[in-house]
Write an enzyme that holds these catalytic residues in place. Structure first.
Site, PDB file in Angstrom:
ATOM      1  CB  ILE A  51       9.648   3.368   2.637  1.00 41.79           C
ATOM      2  CG1 ILE A  51      10.805   4.253   3.065  1.00 41.79           C
ATOM      3  CG2 ILE A  51       9.700   1.908   2.969  1.00 41.79           C
ATOM      4  CD1 ILE A  51      10.468   4.307   4.635  1.00 41.79           C
ATOM      5  CE1 TYR A  77       4.619   8.843  10.820  1.00 42.27           C
ATOM      6  CE2 TYR A  77       6.495   9.196  12.178  1.00 42.27           C
ATOM      7  CZ  TYR A  77       5.973   8.497  11.181  1.00 42.27           C
ATOM      8  OH  TYR A  77       6.677   7.754  10.242  1.00 42.27           O
ATOM      9  CB  THR A 119      -1.013   0.010   1.278  1.00 41.93           C
ATOM     10  OG1 THR A 119      -0.077   0.152   2.354  1.00 41.93           O
ATOM     11  CG2 THR A 119      -1.731  -1.204   1.262  1.00 41.93           C
ATOM     12  N   GLY A 120       0.306   2.362  -0.463  1.00 41.62           N
ATOM     13  CA  GLY A 120       1.180   3.508  -0.685  1.00 41.62           C
ATOM     14  C   GLY A 120       2.436   3.463  -1.406  1.00 41.62           C
TER      15      GLY A 120
END
Length: 258
Positions: free
Chosen positions: A19, A149, A13-14
């Site tokens: 990365i 975060y 995902t993403g």
């Protein structure tokens, strides 16, 4: 040591950049059939062109129950799932409103929760699977400049550990990876204001590490490929005895032994 993922299917995902893209590339180079994910068709198509090979893409915003549902309807099973999608936003705690907290929770935590609910049971039924969560050194070394975060990444590490225990004895492993400061596109954009006077991106990154992560032992930003190498290993049959672990690729930033 040779990692062979031939015959395995993998979702990252993403993964249109940073990365996530490096992990997708590493998995494909090891032989896996890879599906990448991004929010827009343009981003997915551009990433597929760079990736080459037989990779496929799904342009879906997973930060909602509907996006996750649509993905599972299109792609009902994978051997390997890498929950890489994540956001970060430096913001002082007292200026961080509920909307920012909620956005980080939905993207950084709940996407992984929803995909785990969908993809872990079929893995267990087949007797083999790998689920990987991209945590962060910020899970333990909570950054004062973005506490929201850090909290979300602590949750990711806890989620991975809990799911590993839930999947005990099934042949499915669940782990988290803890990158340190890494030279992704997002970090590069954050560093650009510090590149005055002809500094390179690498020099600006090293200055950031010295100023904000002084416990780093490598005294530089990691590369996306350095993080991806850990993910590819964890996705492989070679890592069959590694589960419930939080594996650090943090350059030694977290100042304890584990």
């Amino acid at each position: 040591m040779k990692i062979d993922l031939s015959g395995k299917s993998a979702l990252v995902t993403g993964s249109t950049g940073g990365i996530g893209f490096a992990i997708a590339r590493g998995l494909q180079e090891a032989g896996a059939a890879v599906v990448i994910n991004g929010r827009t068709p343009a981003a997915v198509d551009e990433a597929l062109a760079r990736l080459g090979g037989a990779a496929r893409g799904r342009a879906l915003d997973l930060a909602s129950p509907e996006g996750a549902r649509d993905l599972v309807a299109l792609e009902p099973a994978f051997d390997i799932v890498v929950n890489n999608l994540g956001i970060f936003q430096p913001q002082d705690f007292f200026d961080t409103d509920d909307a920012i907290w909620e956005r980080h929770w939905q993207v950084n935590v709940m996407v992984g929760v929803r995909l785990a609910r969908a993809y872990l049971p079929p893995m267990a039924a087949r007797g083999w699977g790998r689920m990987i969560f991209l945590g962060s050194e910020s899970a333990f070394n909570i950054p004062v400049e973005m506490i929201h975060y850090g909290v979300s990444k602590t949750a990711d590490v806890s989620l991975a550990r809990g799911l590993a225990k839930r999947m005990a004895g099934t042949g499915v492993t669940v782990n988290s990876i803890l990158p340190g400061p890494t030279l992704s596109e997002g970090v590069a954009e954050m560093l650009r204001p510090g590149m005055a006077g002809g500094k390179s991106l690498e020099e600006a990154g090293a200055e950031f590490v010295r100023a904000h992560r002084p416990t780093s032992l490598i005294q530089r930003l990691a590369t996306v490929d350095e993080v991806a190498s850990m993910a590819v290993y964890l996705a492989s049959p070679l890592a069959s005895a590694t589960t419930g672990a939080a594996l650090r690729v943090d350059g030694g930033v977290v100042d304890f032994i584990n």
